[in-house]
Design a protein around this motif. Structure first.
Motif, PDB file in Angstrom:
ATOM      1  N   GLY A  58      -5.029   8.846  -2.700  1.00 29.24           N
ATOM      2  CA  GLY A  58      -4.008   9.441  -3.552  1.00 29.24           C
ATOM      3  C   GLY A  58      -2.608   9.414  -2.980  1.00 29.24           C
ATOM      4  N   SER A  59      -2.488   9.671  -1.690  1.00 29.67           N
ATOM      5  CA  SER A  59      -1.154   9.690  -1.084  1.00 29.67           C
ATOM      6  C   SER A  59      -0.517   8.301  -1.122  1.00 29.67           C
ATOM      7  CB  SER A  59      -1.220  10.213   0.346  1.00 29.67           C
ATOM      8  OG  SER A  59      -2.120   9.430   1.121  1.00 29.67           O
ATOM      9  N   LEU A  60      -1.299   7.256  -0.861  1.00 26.56           N
ATOM     10  CA  LEU A  60      -0.782   5.895  -0.906  1.00 26.56           C
ATOM     11  C   LEU A  60      -0.487   5.474  -2.341  1.00 26.56           C
ATOM     12  CD1 LEU A  60      -0.043   3.309   0.586  1.00 26.56           C
ATOM     13  CD2 LEU A  60      -2.456   2.643   0.474  1.00 26.56           C
ATOM     14  N   SER A  61      -1.374   5.833  -3.238  1.00 28.33           N
ATOM     15  CA  SER A  61      -1.178   5.540  -4.655  1.00 28.33           C
ATOM     16  C   SER A  61       0.119   6.169  -5.171  1.00 28.33           C
ATOM     17  CB  SER A  61      -2.375   6.060  -5.450  1.00 28.33           C
ATOM     18  OG  SER A  61      -2.181   5.901  -6.825  1.00 28.33           O
ATOM     19  N   ASN A  62       0.372   7.396  -4.781  1.00 32.14           N
ATOM     20  CA  ASN A  62       1.601   8.076  -5.212  1.00 32.14           C
ATOM     21  C   ASN A  62       2.850   7.378  -4.711  1.00 32.14           C
ATOM     22  OD1 ASN A  62       0.195  10.028  -6.623  1.00 32.14           O
ATOM     23  ND2 ASN A  62       0.178  11.471  -4.932  1.00 32.14           N
ATOM     24  N   VAL A  63       2.831   6.933  -3.463  1.00 33.68           N
ATOM     25  CA  VAL A  63       3.982   6.224  -2.913  1.00 33.68           C
ATOM     26  C   VAL A  63       4.204   4.924  -3.703  1.00 33.68           C
ATOM     27  CG1 VAL A  63       4.902   5.011  -0.909  1.00 33.68           C
ATOM     28  CG2 VAL A  63       3.787   7.213  -0.619  1.00 33.68           C
ATOM     29  N   MET A  64       3.111   4.180  -3.972  1.00 34.68           N
ATOM     30  CA  MET A  64       3.250   2.933  -4.746  1.00 34.68           C
ATOM     31  C   MET A  64       3.842   3.211  -6.124  1.00 34.68           C
ATOM     32  SD  MET A  64      -0.134   0.693  -4.051  1.00 34.68           S
ATOM     33  CE  MET A  64      -1.149   1.105  -2.668  1.00 34.68           C
ATOM     34  N   LYS A  65       3.366   4.239  -6.780  1.00 33.10           N
ATOM     35  CA  LYS A  65       3.853   4.584  -8.123  1.00 33.10           C
ATOM     36  C   LYS A  65       5.326   4.970  -8.085  1.00 33.10           C
ATOM     37  CE  LYS A  65      -0.598   6.187  -9.812  1.00 33.10           C
ATOM     38  NZ  LYS A  65      -1.419   7.379 -10.140  1.00 33.10           N
ATOM     39  N   LEU A  66       5.730   5.713  -7.058  1.00 34.66           N
ATOM     40  CA  LEU A  66       7.131   6.118  -6.951  1.00 34.66           C
ATOM     41  C   LEU A  66       8.056   4.920  -6.697  1.00 34.66           C
ATOM     42  CD1 LEU A  66       6.761   9.411  -4.894  1.00 34.66           C
ATOM     43  CD2 LEU A  66       7.486   9.186  -7.283  1.00 34.66           C
ATOM     44  N   CYS A  67       7.509   3.929  -6.005  1.00 37.35           N
ATOM     45  CA  CYS A  67       8.315   2.727  -5.729  1.00 37.35           C
ATOM     46  C   CYS A  67       8.491   1.895  -6.983  1.00 37.35           C
ATOM     47  CB  CYS A  67       7.668   1.892  -4.645  1.00 37.35           C
ATOM     48  SG  CYS A  67       7.716   2.648  -3.009  1.00 37.35           S
ATOM     49  N   PHE A  90      15.950  -2.515  -5.314  1.00 32.30           N
ATOM     50  CA  PHE A  90      15.186  -3.729  -5.057  1.00 32.30           C
ATOM     51  C   PHE A  90      14.317  -3.547  -3.817  1.00 32.30           C
ATOM     52  CE2 PHE A  90      14.619  -7.953  -3.190  1.00 32.30           C
ATOM     53  CZ  PHE A  90      14.010  -8.601  -4.251  1.00 32.30           C
ATOM     54  N   ASP A  91      14.864  -2.950  -2.769  1.00 32.84           N
ATOM     55  CA  ASP A  91      14.102  -2.701  -1.542  1.00 32.84           C
ATOM     56  C   ASP A  91      12.932  -1.755  -1.802  1.00 32.84           C
ATOM     57  OD1 ASP A  91      15.670  -4.323   0.063  1.00 32.84           O
ATOM     58  OD2 ASP A  91      16.999  -2.687   0.675  1.00 32.84           O
ATOM     59  N   VAL A  92      13.163  -0.727  -2.578  1.00 31.51           N
ATOM     60  CA  VAL A  92      12.118   0.249  -2.873  1.00 31.51           C
ATOM     61  C   VAL A  92      10.989  -0.408  -3.670  1.00 31.51           C
ATOM     62  CG1 VAL A  92      11.588   2.399  -4.101  1.00 31.51           C
ATOM     63  CG2 VAL A  92      13.689   2.209  -2.746  1.00 31.51           C
ATOM     64  N   TYR A  93      11.342  -1.171  -4.702  1.00 30.70           N
ATOM     65  CA  TYR A  93      10.343  -1.878  -5.498  1.00 30.70           C
ATOM     66  C   TYR A  93       9.551  -2.835  -4.605  1.00 30.70           C
ATOM     67  CZ  TYR A  93       8.262  -5.035  -8.893  1.00 30.70           C
ATOM     68  OH  TYR A  93       7.372  -5.800  -9.601  1.00 30.70           O
ATOM     69  N   SER A  94      10.256  -3.601  -3.777  1.00 26.71           N
ATOM     70  CA  SER A  94       9.605  -4.568  -2.889  1.00 26.71           C
ATOM     71  C   SER A  94       8.665  -3.876  -1.906  1.00 26.71           C
ATOM     72  CB  SER A  94      10.657  -5.368  -2.113  1.00 26.71           C
ATOM     73  OG  SER A  94      11.432  -6.133  -2.998  1.00 26.71           O
ATOM     74  N   PHE A  95       9.057  -2.725  -1.402  1.00 29.75           N
ATOM     75  CA  PHE A  95       8.204  -1.961  -0.495  1.00 29.75           C
ATOM     76  C   PHE A  95       6.910  -1.556  -1.194  1.00 29.75           C
ATOM     77  CE2 PHE A  95       6.921   2.142   1.425  1.00 29.75           C
ATOM     78  CZ  PHE A  95       6.599   1.674   2.690  1.00 29.75           C
ATOM     79  N   GLY A  96       7.007  -1.098  -2.425  1.00 31.09           N
ATOM     80  CA  GLY A  96       5.822  -0.725  -3.198  1.00 31.09           C
ATOM     81  C   GLY A  96       4.888  -1.910  -3.408  1.00 31.09           C
ATOM     82  N   ILE A  97       5.464  -3.074  -3.700  1.00 28.35           N
ATOM     83  CA  ILE A  97       4.654  -4.280  -3.883  1.00 28.35           C
ATOM     84  C   ILE A  97       4.005  -4.675  -2.557  1.00 28.35           C
ATOM     85  CG2 ILE A  97       4.724  -6.746  -4.424  1.00 28.35           C
ATOM     86  CD1 ILE A  97       4.840  -4.942  -6.895  1.00 28.35           C
ATOM     87  N   CYS A  98       4.734  -4.563  -1.454  1.00 28.36           N
ATOM     88  CA  CYS A  98       4.157  -4.874  -0.134  1.00 28.36           C
ATOM     89  C   CYS A  98       2.993  -3.939   0.183  1.00 28.36           C
ATOM     90  CB  CYS A  98       5.216  -4.777   0.952  1.00 28.36           C
ATOM     91  SG  CYS A  98       6.389  -6.129   0.940  1.00 28.36           S
ATOM     92  N   LEU A  99       3.141  -2.655  -0.111  1.00 24.82           N
ATOM     93  CA  LEU A  99       2.039  -1.712   0.107  1.00 24.82           C
ATOM     94  C   LEU A  99       0.818  -2.119  -0.706  1.00 24.82           C
ATOM     95  CD1 LEU A  99       3.809   1.778   0.042  1.00 24.82           C
ATOM     96  CD2 LEU A  99       2.871   0.568   2.031  1.00 24.82           C
ATOM     97  N   TRP A 100       1.044  -2.488  -1.958  1.00 34.86           N
ATOM     98  CA  TRP A 100      -0.055  -2.906  -2.823  1.00 34.86           C
ATOM     99  C   TRP A 100      -0.751  -4.129  -2.236  1.00 34.86           C
ATOM    100  CZ3 TRP A 100      -2.034  -6.977  -5.376  1.00 34.86           C
ATOM    101  CH2 TRP A 100      -2.986  -6.725  -6.360  1.00 34.86           C
ATOM    102  N   GLU A 101       0.030  -5.128  -1.815  1.00 32.30           N
ATOM    103  CA  GLU A 101      -0.534  -6.359  -1.264  1.00 32.30           C
ATOM    104  C   GLU A 101      -1.325  -6.087   0.011  1.00 32.30           C
ATOM    105  OE1 GLU A 101       2.921  -8.850  -0.845  1.00 32.30           O
ATOM    106  OE2 GLU A 101       2.679  -9.671  -2.856  1.00 32.30           O
ATOM    107  N   ILE A 102      -0.820  -5.216   0.875  1.00 36.27           N
ATOM    108  CA  ILE A 102      -1.521  -4.885   2.119  1.00 36.27           C
ATOM    109  C   ILE A 102      -2.826  -4.155   1.817  1.00 36.27           C
ATOM    110  CG2 ILE A 102      -1.414  -3.450   4.206  1.00 36.27           C
ATOM    111  CD1 ILE A 102       1.655  -4.144   4.222  1.00 36.27           C
ATOM    112  N   TYR A 103      -2.776  -3.187   0.917  1.00 36.90           N
ATOM    113  CA  TYR A 103      -3.980  -2.419   0.593  1.00 36.90           C
ATOM    114  C   TYR A 103      -5.027  -3.293  -0.095  1.00 36.90           C
ATOM    115  CZ  TYR A 103      -7.195   1.065  -1.086  1.00 36.90           C
ATOM    116  OH  TYR A 103      -8.341   1.775  -1.322  1.00 36.90           O
ATOM    117  N   CYS A 104      -4.603  -4.116  -1.026  1.00 39.73           N
ATOM    118  CA  CYS A 104      -5.534  -4.919  -1.818  1.00 39.73           C
ATOM    119  C   CYS A 104      -5.882  -6.267  -1.175  1.00 39.73           C
ATOM    120  CB  CYS A 104      -4.952  -5.172  -3.207  1.00 39.73           C
ATOM    121  SG  CYS A 104      -4.783  -3.664  -4.187  1.00 39.73           S
ATOM    122  N   CYS A 105      -5.129  -6.664  -0.159  1.00 36.37           N
ATOM    123  CA  CYS A 105      -5.331  -7.981   0.473  1.00 36.37           C
ATOM    124  C   CYS A 105      -5.316  -9.086  -0.584  1.00 36.37           C
ATOM    125  CB  CYS A 105      -6.638  -8.021   1.253  1.00 36.37           C
ATOM    126  SG  CYS A 105      -6.684  -6.891   2.634  1.00 36.37           S
TER     127      CYS A 105
END
Length: 69
Positions: A60-69, A14-29
């Motif tokens: 790419g590096s950020l995209s990969n982290v989001m995908k892994l989450c 759950f934490d990993v998934y949430s982290f990926g969503i937070c990264l997406w929200e920060i990047y996309c505003c």
């Protein structure tokens, strides 16, 4: 997240998934599903494996982290 939404015990996934969503929200505003209610998002995540689209302009590096989450 699926485990928690289904009423199962909480775990690190759950934490990993949430982290990926937070990264997406920060990047996309933005919010991943602004037109859906919380219950609709919950249902789509659990039943349809809903995930936000990662913009092509995302490094790419950020995209990969989001995908892994």
């Amino acid at each position: 997240m699926v485990q928690v939404l289904n009423g199962n015990p909480y775990n690190r996934k759950f934490d990993v998934y949430s982290f990926g969503i937070c990264l997406w929200e920060i990047y996309c505003c933005n919010m991943p599903c602004p037109d859906l209610s919380f219950s609709e998002v919950t249902s789509a995540v659990v039943r349809k494996n809903l995930r936000p689209d990662i913009p092509r302009c995302c490094p790419g590096s950020l995209s990969n982290v989001m995908k892994l989450c």
